[in-house]
Design an enzyme around this catalytic site. Sequence first.
Site, mmCIF file in Angstrom:
data_model
loop_
_atom_site.group_PDB
_atom_site.id
_atom_site.type_symbol
_atom_site.label_atom_id
_atom_site.label_comp_id
_atom_site.label_asym_id
_atom_site.label_seq_id
_atom_site.Cartn_x
_atom_site.Cartn_y
_atom_site.Cartn_z
ATOM 1 N N GLY A 7 41.619 46.814 47.266
ATOM 2 C CA GLY A 7 40.049 46.416 46.790
ATOM 3 C C GLY A 7 39.475 46.530 48.103
ATOM 4 O O GLY A 7 39.791 47.184 49.113
ATOM 5 N N ASN A 8 38.338 45.617 48.230
ATOM 6 C CA ASN A 8 37.219 45.605 49.148
ATOM 7 C C ASN A 8 38.070 45.115 50.480
ATOM 8 O O ASN A 8 37.678 45.669 51.452
ATOM 9 C CB ASN A 8 36.102 44.684 49.069
ATOM 10 N N ILE A 9 38.863 43.913 50.463
ATOM 11 C CA ILE A 9 39.289 43.634 51.554
ATOM 12 C C ILE A 9 40.320 44.447 52.268
ATOM 13 O O ILE A 9 40.215 44.859 53.528
ATOM 14 C CB ILE A 9 39.981 42.017 51.543
ATOM 15 N N CYS A 126 37.994 32.913 54.066
ATOM 16 C CA CYS A 126 36.967 33.490 54.908
ATOM 17 C C CYS A 126 35.961 32.167 55.759
ATOM 18 O O CYS A 126 35.797 32.040 56.800
ATOM 19 C CB CYS A 126 35.971 34.176 54.057
ATOM 20 N N PRO A 160 36.249 40.273 42.359
ATOM 21 C CA PRO A 160 37.412 39.471 41.424
ATOM 22 C C PRO A 160 38.657 38.616 42.065
ATOM 23 O O PRO A 160 38.808 37.511 41.424
ATOM 24 C CB PRO A 160 38.131 40.602 40.510
ATOM 25 N N GLY A 161 38.805 39.124 43.115
ATOM 26 C CA GLY A 161 39.898 38.278 43.794
ATOM 27 C C GLY A 161 39.440 36.981 44.225
ATOM 28 O O GLY A 161 40.038 35.919 44.171
ATOM 29 N N ARG A 163 36.669 35.309 43.320
ATOM 30 C CA ARG A 163 36.240 34.691 42.137
ATOM 31 C C ARG A 163 37.576 33.770 41.504
ATOM 32 O O ARG A 163 37.387 32.867 41.091
ATOM 33 C CB ARG A 163 35.666 35.283 41.117
ATOM 34 N N ALA A 164 38.680 34.440 41.451
ATOM 35 C CA ALA A 164 39.954 34.273 40.896
ATOM 36 C C ALA A 164 40.487 32.902 41.691
ATOM 37 O O ALA A 164 41.361 32.157 41.366
ATOM 38 C CB ALA A 164 40.954 35.070 40.634
ATOM 39 N N ASN A 165 40.187 32.922 42.974
ATOM 40 C CA ASN A 165 40.809 32.024 43.907
ATOM 41 C C ASN A 165 39.755 30.879 44.431
ATOM 42 O O ASN A 165 40.000 30.293 45.481
ATOM 43 C CB ASN A 165 41.278 32.869 45.335
#
EC number: 1.2.1.10
Length: 311
Positions: A7-9, A126, A160-161, A163-165
């Site tokens: 994903g993005n990261i 972050c 999504p990662g 938001r899920a965390n």
Amino acid sequence: MAIIGSGNIGTDLMIKVIRRSRILSMGAMVGIDPTSDGLARAARLGVATTADGVEGLIHMEQFAEVAIIFDATSAATHRENAARLAPYDKRLIDLTPAAVGPYVVPPVNLGAHIASGATNLNMVTCGGQATIPIVHAVSRVAPVVYAEIVASISSRSAGPGTRANIDEFTETTARAIEQVGGAARGKAIIVLNPADPPPLMRDTVFCLVGDADHGTIRRSVKEMIAEVSTYVPGYRLKQDVQFDRVDEPMRALLRDTTGTVTTKVSVFLEVEGAGHYLPSYAGNLDIMTSAALHTAESMVRGGDSSQEFGI
């Protein structure tokens, strides 16, 4: 090295390794979606890929040469990945809030964990990477009985990662404020800002202290910001450190064993991303990938920094 999570990261981290690192090289990019942009970019850059997750990585011919694995998935997935990779003697850098291993904030405690030989290092969050150095900067010169951080990030940078965390973010960051930052009690808040155009990451740090020399605290904070900015160039103080007299009792925020509070220290930060893969407003993601890259390179130098580090 390998990256789990396309994903993005994970993709931004891959670009950083390829463009910036002189001692790390990409061995594999691992995902679960064969159509993801991250896997496609990796393939175009000549990096071996698999869309079969950690099992696919284990069965890749490059796996034997991989020494460091970054996990940029989710907290729940990292716990599974860590267990699956445990028999293979790999060093893991966890960019999720799972916290299977010890919390690492590079300017505060990275050297100690490298010296201890820890094999699974957690990069907190972050918000933690942005604010815990400041909490530590205050606590190393004045006892911090309570620290509260507010991390405001652009909604567009929250995939999504992230938001899920959300729950794991607040819990992990609060614990790390205490265990790494040195506050007797910590609290973390995250705000997803829907503004358009997307704003840069902004972080606010509040520390409650007793009588302390304002000049000493101010110098300590500025020294820490200079240190973080060596690996996150867009990390900066937004305005002067502020000191406010506390006259009202703060018993609801304090633990029984903490001391007297007389001063609130307020520090306002801004984090601008480097724009390697993600837009500059995604400073929240950039500080994680920059801290993770700095951690991996420091791990290598802690071994034999005279040699180039391969896969």
